[in-house]
Design a protein around this motif. Sequence first.
Motif, PDB file in Angstrom:
ATOM      1  N   ILE A 137       0.894  -1.155   0.000  1.00  0.00           N
ATOM      2  CA  ILE A 137       0.000   0.000   0.000  1.00  0.00           C
ATOM      3  C   ILE A 137       0.930   1.201   0.000  1.00  0.00           C
ATOM      4  O   ILE A 137       2.027   1.143   0.571  1.00  0.00           O
ATOM      5  N   GLU A 138       0.513   2.269  -0.660  1.00  0.00           N
ATOM      6  CA  GLU A 138       1.382   3.453  -0.671  1.00  0.00           C
ATOM      7  C   GLU A 138       1.597   3.950   0.752  1.00  0.00           C
ATOM      8  O   GLU A 138       0.641   4.031   1.530  1.00  0.00           O
ATOM      9  N   ALA A 139       2.834   4.280   1.078  1.00  0.00           N
ATOM     10  CA  ALA A 139       3.239   4.783   2.407  1.00  0.00           C
ATOM     11  C   ALA A 139       3.227   3.709   3.482  1.00  0.00           C
ATOM     12  O   ALA A 139       3.544   3.993   4.635  1.00  0.00           O
ATOM     13  N   PHE A 140       2.826   2.480   3.116  1.00  0.00           N
ATOM     14  CA  PHE A 140       2.922   1.342   4.041  1.00  0.00           C
ATOM     15  C   PHE A 140       2.132   1.609   5.329  1.00  0.00           C
ATOM     16  O   PHE A 140       1.048   2.175   5.257  1.00  0.00           O
ATOM     17  N   VAL A 141       2.664   1.205   6.478  1.00  0.00           N
ATOM     18  CA  VAL A 141       1.910   1.402   7.725  1.00  0.00           C
ATOM     19  C   VAL A 141       2.419   2.621   8.503  1.00  0.00           C
ATOM     20  O   VAL A 141       1.660   3.513   8.868  1.00  0.00           O
ATOM     21  N   GLY A 142       3.717   2.687   8.741  1.00  0.00           N
ATOM     22  CA  GLY A 142       4.253   3.742   9.591  1.00  0.00           C
ATOM     23  C   GLY A 142       3.965   5.136   9.053  1.00  0.00           C
ATOM     24  O   GLY A 142       3.490   6.012   9.783  1.00  0.00           O
ATOM     25  N   ASP A 143       4.223   5.356   7.776  1.00  0.00           N
ATOM     26  CA  ASP A 143       4.012   6.699   7.233  1.00  0.00           C
ATOM     27  C   ASP A 143       2.535   7.019   7.037  1.00  0.00           C
ATOM     28  O   ASP A 143       2.159   8.192   7.020  1.00  0.00           O
ATOM     29  N   ARG A 144       1.714   5.995   6.885  1.00  0.00           N
ATOM     30  CA  ARG A 144       0.269   6.251   6.928  1.00  0.00           C
ATOM     31  C   ARG A 144      -0.122   6.866   8.263  1.00  0.00           C
ATOM     32  O   ARG A 144      -0.849   7.846   8.335  1.00  0.00           O
ATOM     33  N   LEU A 145       0.346   6.223   9.337  1.00  0.00           N
ATOM     34  CA  LEU A 145      -0.007   6.697  10.681  1.00  0.00           C
ATOM     35  C   LEU A 145       0.600   8.081  10.918  1.00  0.00           C
ATOM     36  O   LEU A 145      -0.061   8.990  11.427  1.00  0.00           O
ATOM     37  N   LEU A 146       1.857   8.243  10.505  1.00  0.00           N
ATOM     38  CA  LEU A 146       2.524   9.528  10.716  1.00  0.00           C
ATOM     39  C   LEU A 146       1.860  10.635   9.923  1.00  0.00           C
ATOM     40  O   LEU A 146       1.737  11.763  10.385  1.00  0.00           O
ATOM     41  N   GLU A 147       1.433  10.293   8.709  1.00  0.00           N
ATOM     42  CA  GLU A 147       0.826  11.328   7.892  1.00  0.00           C
ATOM     43  C   GLU A 147      -0.511  11.770   8.473  1.00  0.00           C
ATOM     44  O   GLU A 147      -0.859  12.942   8.450  1.00  0.00           O
ATOM     45  N   ALA A 148      -1.246  10.811   9.039  1.00  0.00           N
ATOM     46  CA  ALA A 148      -2.543  11.167   9.634  1.00  0.00           C
ATOM     47  C   ALA A 148      -2.343  12.159  10.775  1.00  0.00           C
ATOM     48  O   ALA A 148      -3.049  13.170  10.879  1.00  0.00           O
ATOM     49  N   ILE A 149      -1.366  11.888  11.610  1.00  0.00           N
ATOM     50  CA  ILE A 149      -1.163  12.742  12.779  1.00  0.00           C
ATOM     51  C   ILE A 149      -0.517  14.072  12.365  1.00  0.00           C
ATOM     52  O   ILE A 149      -0.796  15.123  12.937  1.00  0.00           O
ATOM     53  N   TRP A 150       0.327  14.026  11.365  1.00  0.00           N
ATOM     54  CA  TRP A 150       0.958  15.243  10.830  1.00  0.00           C
ATOM     55  C   TRP A 150      -0.108  16.180  10.260  1.00  0.00           C
ATOM     56  O   TRP A 150      -0.114  17.383  10.521  1.00  0.00           O
ATOM     57  N   ARG A 151      -1.036  15.601   9.496  1.00  0.00           N
ATOM     58  CA  ARG A 151      -2.112  16.396   8.894  1.00  0.00           C
ATOM     59  C   ARG A 151      -2.934  17.069   9.988  1.00  0.00           C
ATOM     60  O   ARG A 151      -3.230  18.257   9.929  1.00  0.00           O
ATOM     61  N   GLU A 152      -3.261  16.290  11.025  1.00  0.00           N
ATOM     62  CA  GLU A 152      -4.048  16.841  12.132  1.00  0.00           C
ATOM     63  C   GLU A 152      -3.233  17.915  12.868  1.00  0.00           C
ATOM     64  O   GLU A 152      -3.766  18.969  13.226  1.00  0.00           O
ATOM     65  N   GLY A 153      -1.945  17.624  13.067  1.00  0.00           N
ATOM     66  CA  GLY A 153      -1.080  18.586  13.744  1.00  0.00           C
ATOM     67  C   GLY A 153      -0.987  19.909  12.998  1.00  0.00           C
ATOM     68  O   GLY A 153      -1.032  20.983  13.603  1.00  0.00           O
ATOM     69  N   LEU A 154      -0.880  19.827  11.672  1.00  0.00           N
ATOM     70  CA  LEU A 154      -0.810  21.066  10.882  1.00  0.00           C
ATOM     71  C   LEU A 154      -2.080  21.900  11.053  1.00  0.00           C
ATOM     72  O   LEU A 154      -2.018  23.123  11.151  1.00  0.00           O
ATOM     73  N   TRP A 155      -3.236  21.244  11.107  1.00  0.00           N
ATOM     74  CA  TRP A 155      -4.485  21.983  11.332  1.00  0.00           C
ATOM     75  C   TRP A 155      -4.467  22.682  12.691  1.00  0.00           C
ATOM     76  O   TRP A 155      -4.896  23.831  12.820  1.00  0.00           O
ATOM     77  N   LEU A 156      -3.963  21.987  13.705  1.00  0.00           N
ATOM     78  CA  LEU A 156      -3.964  22.571  15.059  1.00  0.00           C
ATOM     79  C   LEU A 156      -3.069  23.809  15.119  1.00  0.00           C
ATOM     80  O   LEU A 156      -3.396  24.788  15.791  1.00  0.00           O
ATOM     81  N   ILE A 157      -1.941  23.769  14.393  1.00  0.00           N
ATOM     82  CA  ILE A 157      -1.065  24.947  14.329  1.00  0.00           C
ATOM     83  C   ILE A 157      -1.728  26.031  13.475  1.00  0.00           C
ATOM     84  O   ILE A 157      -1.783  27.207  13.854  1.00  0.00           O
ATOM     85  N   HIS A 158      -2.236  25.623  12.321  1.00  0.00           N
ATOM     86  CA  HIS A 158      -2.896  26.562  11.405  1.00  0.00           C
ATOM     87  C   HIS A 158      -4.018  27.323  12.113  1.00  0.00           C
ATOM     88  O   HIS A 158      -4.167  28.530  11.959  1.00  0.00           O
ATOM     89  N   ASP A 159      -4.806  26.606  12.905  1.00  0.00           N
ATOM     90  CA  ASP A 159      -5.970  27.214  13.560  1.00  0.00           C
ATOM     91  C   ASP A 159      -5.629  27.858  14.906  1.00  0.00           C
ATOM     92  O   ASP A 159      -6.541  28.262  15.643  1.00  0.00           O
ATOM     93  N   ASP A 160      -4.316  27.909  15.248  1.00  0.00           N
ATOM     94  CA  ASP A 160      -3.877  28.547  16.500  1.00  0.00           C
ATOM     95  C   ASP A 160      -4.476  27.923  17.751  1.00  0.00           C
ATOM     96  O   ASP A 160      -4.724  28.611  18.751  1.00  0.00           O
ATOM     97  N   ILE A 161      -4.707  26.621  17.706  1.00  0.00           N
ATOM     98  CA  ILE A 161      -5.143  25.932  18.925  1.00  0.00           C
ATOM     99  C   ILE A 161      -3.970  25.847  19.903  1.00  0.00           C
ATOM    100  O   ILE A 161      -4.132  25.931  21.118  1.00  0.00           O
ATOM    101  N   CYS A 162      -2.769  25.663  19.353  1.00  0.00           N
ATOM    102  CA  CYS A 162      -1.563  25.616  20.183  1.00  0.00           C
ATOM    103  C   CYS A 162      -0.377  25.899  19.278  1.00  0.00           C
ATOM    104  O   CYS A 162      -0.520  25.969  18.059  1.00  0.00           O
ATOM    105  N   ASP A 163       0.818  26.051  19.866  1.00  0.00           N
ATOM    106  CA  ASP A 163       2.032  26.199  19.067  1.00  0.00           C
ATOM    107  C   ASP A 163       2.773  24.866  19.007  1.00  0.00           C
ATOM    108  O   ASP A 163       2.352  23.875  19.616  1.00  0.00           O
ATOM    109  N   THR A 164       3.875  24.838  18.256  1.00  0.00           N
ATOM    110  CA  THR A 164       4.564  23.555  18.034  1.00  0.00           C
ATOM    111  C   THR A 164       5.111  22.978  19.342  1.00  0.00           C
ATOM    112  O   THR A 164       5.108  21.768  19.543  1.00  0.00           O
TER     113      THR A 164
END
Lengths: 496, 496
Positions: free
Chosen positions: B183-210
């Motif tokens: 599967i593209e991105a296999f298992v680890g990067d699938r999981l990492l990408e999901a959390i990265w995407r969510e993390g970017l939204w949290l920074i974008h929306d100023d919920i918190c800083d890095t």
Amino acid sequence: MAKIEKAACIGGGVIGGAWAARFLLAGIDVAMYDPHPEAERIVGEVLANAERAYGMLTMAPLPPKGRLTFCKTVEEAVAGADWIQESVPERLDLKRSVITQIDAAARPEALIGSSTSGIMPSELQRDMKHPERMFVAHPYNPVYLLPLAELVGGQKTSPETLELARAKLAPIGMKGVILKKEIEAFVGDRLLEAIWREGLWLIHDDICDTETLDDVIRYSFGMRWAQMGMFETYRIAGGEAGMRHFLAQFGPCLSWPWTKLTDVVDLDDALVDKIAEQSDAQSGERSIRELERIRDENLVGIMHALKGADGGKGWGSGKILADFEQNLWAHAPRRDYRPTREPLDLMEIKVLPSWIDYNGHMTEFRYAQCFADASDALLRLIGVDRGYVTAGNSYYTVETHTRLLDEAKLGEALKVSAQILPSSDGKKLHSFMSLTRASDNVLIATCEHLMLHVSSAEGKAVPPAPAVMARLEPLIDAHRDLGVPEGAGRSVGQKR
Amino acid sequence: MAKIEKAACIGGGVIGGAWAARFLLAGIDVAMYDPHPEAERIVGEVLANAERAYGMLTMAPLPPKGRLTFCKTVEEAVAGADWIQESVPERLDLKRSVITQIDAAARPEALIGSSTSGIMPSELQRDMKHPERMFVAHPYNPVYLLPLAELVGGQKTSPETLELARAKLAPIGMKGVILKKEIEAFVGDRLLEAIWREGLWLIHDDICDTETLDDVIRYSFGMRWAQMGMFETYRIAGGEAGMRHFLAQFGPCLSWPWTKLTDVVDLDDALVDKIAEQSDAQSGERSIRELERIRDENLVGIMHALKGADGGKGWGSGKILADFEQNLWAHAPRRDYRPTREPLDLMEIKVLPSWIDYNGHMTEFRYAQCFADASDALLRLIGVDRGYVTAGNSYYTVETHTRLLDEAKLGEALKVSAQILPSSDGKKLHSFMSLTRASDNVLIATCEHLMLHVSSAEGKAVPPAPAVMARLEPLIDAHRDLGVPEGAGRSVGQKR
């Protein structure tokens, strides 16, 4: 330092019970209200786990455990409390009504934290008379070990409330992080939900089973994230060019094909069955109690490892543990050492998992650790503390003689006592320590121990400061007539 | 056991260089091809980091380092290799053409792994003549420490290839996990990408800083995931009712409102600026080199902590480290101990970060650890190995005398040598060990050490097996005329 004086826990399941354990083990009295018929049993089990974990976590002096009282009403529980933690089931109507009830009965300035993992504090504080002191304090299981509490304010929460909450959590070993804005599920559960959703798809689509997925996590980014988060880790991946370079490299991947799986998987019976069966195959050989034990030992081990990181200053959760212990030492009553003609009780410890060799026995060099810690305790007793050492004077160990007489096993309670030998004159501190098993007083090991008092400015052995001498001399005198203990003055292999 | 005989690394950046370091430090020769003008410098820096980390990671005997050769062509590099690792930039056309080139030049049975973090192996193997031996072996940074390699086969990959790859990775301390489907991105990067995407939204929306986001991770589930993955952790959360109960509780949350943020955030200039600035504020005080150093020390510390977990059997990455060390010991040539009239060199070590007290000196009880490890080395030298101990006989330390004469500091190389004292008769093993600083031969500490040979069946001290006696006796004889070393036979505080 801000300090919780009396805590109330409303709701006492795994989360509420573990909050109670955090408070109690930090010496804070807890009033608990939970109408569940088995609440006392459940809280008792969580507390037992927490006490076991704290026995391994730190050798710093935990204060006398707080008193736990089960109350018949919310009103009775919150009376006089300055921190009230709500941990009732995750339903808005229930939580809101309980919090409104707490609000009416509590002191107006008491802090009210909710353990909700997702509901916005503005929703919860809607009907309160004093909503400015209400916030979310979202912890992570096991609450008695993991430091994090997400602190989230609602529209009516005052900024001072969040700062005060953070300050009050620090002395109990917790790290309160304040979010800038409220949002459903806050930060941690947003991240967890994203990865959970993706994980469910991977199981659903038979890309891997639960054990493989867990291995992928714990052998790679899980280890990274125990000590640095996602952004700091990726900053390193960017190399000297830093975060901007990393984003330039990685950013385009966001539009790669594998972002398509953002739908919500249907957690139907077939998927539930599949996950439950794979999980049984992965972990079913061990009971939940055993997994809890292993998890707690591992978390303690990770915190211990990180406590010595960054050149001894501590890093991440290890730094939080180090700060917690500093606070424990700072608030420990100076031990009464009224010199008597008995050896001094210096320390009680438990044999930790990491101290064990493959035979199940305490490994050789950990005996030296026990005696080194005990001699530190002796020094604190005579006033040689961090301040004294920072000022440029200290005792250094120059010579030891150890006899290993019996075996110590995992979890056994041991104690160390010491006799000051008459050749001690202040500049020399010559002691004979005995390590015994607490349960049956069997002698496990002895250590004869010689320290010299050294001035770093003068670079040589000098007498200690008068205040130290004034505490040490009565000890030397009191022990003078105890006689030479059996085993003192021996050379290795000497015939009796 | 399956073993990599000669490795080729095609592409030598941070990933390819760290693969090379893994191989080299496990004693495997590496032929490297990378046309980048700075390839040698980059690989050299990664290798230096890896050597530093391995110096802390294990006291087991690493084999002589493999030989690293930089080659002018792919063909030259892959000649004779049985494991070829491709780590060129992440572009399908480039990777496919390089892999096709490797395929043409390599021995037909050589394994060819790709470090791709997302491209499906079926795409990569399309033009190969021997595609059955090609697969993805996706590692995680830092590759020389993190154990995971995701092993993913394409449509033409044979199942035997994946099993063989897994078997060949184990002796170099890596955990190959085989995915069921590509599967593209296999298992680890699938999981990492999901959390990265969510993390970017949290920074974008100023919920918190890095920094806050990173703290949320590393003070909570990051610590859980360093030792158990997501499913095993949640199994515990379900209590005795297990995974099914957890799913019943948690499942409904999947349709809660907070699942709406599944769109892909636009990583535009404004968001890149925001993240870079917050990351600078969070970590900018430290250079990337310093962050790497801290990260590696922390990862080593976590592995050490988990190595003693589960009653000494080891857990997670700690178990993998324990297995790696067992393998190193098993393959270490038995040391030549030709008895001479010189003290025996037993061990060389480096002072580890976790051994340091707040003064920057090696802390007292770690001296005892050095001497205990050195006496273990002495026992191995005379044939007292794991098998001997399992059969019911062992030496037990009964008495030690230690003098601390100078200070050891972080990172210093120390060595321990031993003289066997003439009172040794096999049943008794009486030695005098010296700990010196390798750089200037200054004597740091000495330890006089007495062990008794005990039969667990008879429960008392007995002579050792003839094979052990045959190795010990010539040593006792050879050292008989060395005389009593200065400091032996002392009692604590004795005048010279």
